[in-house]
Design an enzyme around this catalytic site. Sequence first.
Site, mmCIF file in Angstrom:
data_model
loop_
_atom_site.group_PDB
_atom_site.id
_atom_site.type_symbol
_atom_site.label_atom_id
_atom_site.label_comp_id
_atom_site.label_asym_id
_atom_site.label_seq_id
_atom_site.Cartn_x
_atom_site.Cartn_y
_atom_site.Cartn_z
ATOM 1 C CG HIS A 1 -1.877 -1.128 1.269
ATOM 2 N ND1 HIS A 1 -2.963 -1.210 0.430
ATOM 3 C CD2 HIS A 1 -1.917 -2.244 2.050
ATOM 4 C CE1 HIS A 1 -3.642 -2.317 0.690
ATOM 5 N NE2 HIS A 1 -3.026 -2.963 1.663
ATOM 6 C CG HIS B 1 -2.604 -9.836 -3.498
ATOM 7 N ND1 HIS B 1 -3.066 -10.771 -4.406
ATOM 8 C CD2 HIS B 1 -2.396 -10.505 -2.339
ATOM 9 C CE1 HIS B 1 -3.160 -11.947 -3.812
ATOM 10 N NE2 HIS B 1 -2.752 -11.812 -2.568
#
Length: 279
Positions: A106, A116
């Site tokens: 993030h 991810h």
Amino acid sequence: MNKKNREVTSSWFTNLRDLVCAEFEKIEEEYAKAKGLKPGKFVRSSWERDGGGGGVMSVMKGKVFEKVGVNISTVFGEFSKAFRAEIPGAELDGKFFATGISLVAHLKSPLIPAMHFNTRYIETSKNWFGGGGDLTPFYPEEDETAKFHAAFKEACDKYDSGYYPKFKKQCDEYFYLKHRKEPRGVGGIFYDYLNSGNFEQDFSFTQDVGKALLSVYPEIVRNKLFLPWTDEQKEYQLIRRGRYVEFNLLYDRGTKFGLMTDGNVEAILMSLPPEVKWA
């Protein structure tokens, strides 16, 4: 269960962890040096699982990466009777071995996509590989999305021309928020229960998926490292992060697998962003 297969896969995931952490720290250093700031560093903590095995969490909260976590784990034991029916090959005696890497990034900048990635190897009375990588931009750009997909397509095409379209479709279907009727991001690839009958080939493919991530995501981050952003853009990022949280808590297989096997809760929930809002 094959001891050699367990050792080589676990070793690779550890090696990939080291490569990823080194590259992300390098990005932190590049930015911090230009801005006269102190760069973030990964902090590692190990954990043990009561039923067998454990893992290592590596988390960095820096100037570029608001929060990035890279987990490796190797766990083994027996599934609960309630969970055995959900895992291929576990219905016989419930015994399992699982090793893998999972990482989520993030970024502070709302212009840089969240990312991810995970790859894993699992043994029950059967064995298989799974994993993939996906991109979640808050302000999508076609060129950036195409570059991300191209890296994984190249890795797939080395092994089977049918892999990329199949795994892309699976990614689009998997990372979909049914309750909101919208995708989580711009996709990537997702594969599971991969066993072609050739362990070495499947393992090599899984390694190349990891190398593909290293070839493309750091470049995406660097391309926007010094771009200015507004408070309004940051606010939008925080609201969109809510979708990320919703998916991970409602649908994510890895979250469910970790909780059902008594994994480390902090490691399992490491993927959640440090700050998020709902409108």
